[in-house]
Enzyme design. Structure first.
Site, PDB file in Angstrom:
ATOM      1  N   CYS A  15      -4.560  -1.602  -7.401  1.00  0.00           N
ATOM      2  CA  CYS A  15      -5.408  -0.642  -6.676  1.00  0.00           C
ATOM      3  C   CYS A  15      -4.523   0.366  -5.943  1.00  0.00           C
ATOM      4  CB  CYS A  15      -6.317  -1.393  -5.700  1.00  0.00           C
ATOM      5  SG  CYS A  15      -7.455  -0.317  -4.802  1.00  0.00           S
ATOM      6  N   CYS A  46      -6.126   2.018   4.375  1.00  0.00           N
ATOM      7  CA  CYS A  46      -7.474   2.078   3.806  1.00  0.00           C
ATOM      8  C   CYS A  46      -8.403   1.133   4.580  1.00  0.00           C
ATOM      9  CB  CYS A  46      -7.443   1.655   2.348  1.00  0.00           C
ATOM     10  SG  CYS A  46      -6.569   2.802   1.274  1.00  0.00           S
ATOM     11  N   CYS A  87       2.651  -1.030   0.376  1.00  0.00           N
ATOM     12  CA  CYS A  87       1.708  -0.693  -0.691  1.00  0.00           C
ATOM     13  C   CYS A  87       2.406  -0.138  -1.924  1.00  0.00           C
ATOM     14  CB  CYS A  87       0.704   0.326  -0.183  1.00  0.00           C
ATOM     15  SG  CYS A  87       1.487   1.771   0.504  1.00  0.00           S
TER      16      CYS A  87
HETATM   17  S1  SF4 Z   1      -4.662  -0.213   0.672  1.00  0.00           S
HETATM   18 FE1  SF4 Z   1      -6.077   1.217  -0.340  1.00  0.00          FE
HETATM   19  S2  SF4 Z   1      -5.164   1.559  -2.290  1.00  0.00           S
HETATM   20 FE2  SF4 Z   1      -4.218  -0.324  -1.506  1.00  0.00          FE
HETATM   21  S3  SF4 Z   1      -5.524  -2.046  -2.207  1.00  0.00           S
HETATM   22 FE3  SF4 Z   1      -6.353  -1.398  -0.264  1.00  0.00          FE
HETATM   23  S4  SF4 Z   1      -7.979   0.058  -0.813  1.00  0.00           S
HETATM   24 FE4  SF4 Z   1      -6.649  -0.134  -2.583  1.00  0.00          FE
END
Ligand code: SF4
Length: 251
Positions: free
Chosen positions: A130, A212, A243
């Site tokens: 993701c 997020c 991330c």
């Molecule tokens: S931080 Fe944002 S991009 Fe990463 S898994 Fe969570 S929702 Fe998805």
């Protein structure tokens, strides 16, 4: 602004704050001199609004005719309303160009269709997938054509960031400047308060690290600054609390 201000309460400069600020300004000026194509990565967190404000001040200096830095935000499609609101405000008021990058919509839609809306909670692999679609791939587009970028990483934020250098030249393509490496959280908030910098109101809800919405929670007293990021995952893993934006690709 929230009536209760974490920012005002936790603003507390180090004894040598003025020296740190001068060193940061000097580093930014040097980076701007050395790179015509330089951009700031902003998640609209406290550190990021400080750096944007510092860049704006440098731009305002009459002698900086050649100033060319801009700012970019990765709008993952999963940001909090507070973050989107600050992003819109910066876009309309900052003298710097604020570029916004979004994921390839078809990829994001397909991922959710296949794996579900909350797939990121199911495994590290799905979470990283993701992040790849919503952050890493858009980041590549944001950095295309730039020889340097600026981030708000601080050593105090986590064990994984304890050795972050102020100037990272380990990538042969692009230099990464981290001008706040030795700033404390109190230093960052002190700058915001002193200079009346508009900030993300999530900070007043105990979100020192902005990410997020499904993957960020408020932290409690005594927790690490990044404890609210992907809190359900193994804290010691290779990708803990990151991330993929600052994780070096394997050769
Ligand atoms: S931080 Fe944002 S991009 Fe990463 S898994 Fe969570 S929702 Fe998805």
């Amino acid at each position: 602004m929230a009536s209760f201000s974490v920012v005002a309460m936790q603003a507390s400069p180090s004894k040598n704050f003025d020296e740190k600020l001068a060193a940061t300004q000097a580093l930014l000026r040097k980076a701007l001199k050395d790179h015509v194509k330089i951009t700031q990565a902003s998640s609209l967190g406290a550190e990021d609004v400080v750096i944007t404000h510092l860049l704006e001040a440098i731009k305002a200096e009459a002698t900086n005719a050649n100033f060319s830095a801009d700012v970019f935000v990765l709008n993952t499609g999963k940001l909090h309303a507070e973050t989107l609101s600050l992003m819109a405000k910066q876009q309309s008021t900052s003298p710097l160009m604020v570029r916004v990058f979004e994921p390839v919509q078809e990829q994001a839609i397909q991922f959710v269709k296949t794996n579900g809306e909350m797939a990121m909670r199911e495994s590290v692999d799905l979470r990283m997938a993701c992040c790849h679609i919503r952050k890493v791939e858009p980041l590549k587009r944001a950095l295309q054509g730039y020889t340097a970028w600026i981030t708000g990483m601080r050593r105090e934020q986590s064990a994984a960031r304890a050795d972050v250098p102020a100037v990272d030249t380990s990538d042969s393509v692009r230099t990464k400047y981290n001008p706040l490496t030795d700033w404390t959280w109190g230093d960052v908030l002190h700058y915001i308060v002193t200079h009346h910098v508009p900030y993300n109101t999530l900070i007043d809800q105990f979100y020192p690290s902005i990410g997020c919405e499904p993957c960020t929670r408020a932290i409690s007293l005594g927790e690490d600054f990044r404890a609210g990021r992907w809190w359900w995952e193994d804290k010691e893993g290779e990708n803990a609390k990151e991330c993929g934006l600052h994780v070096k690709e394997k050769q």
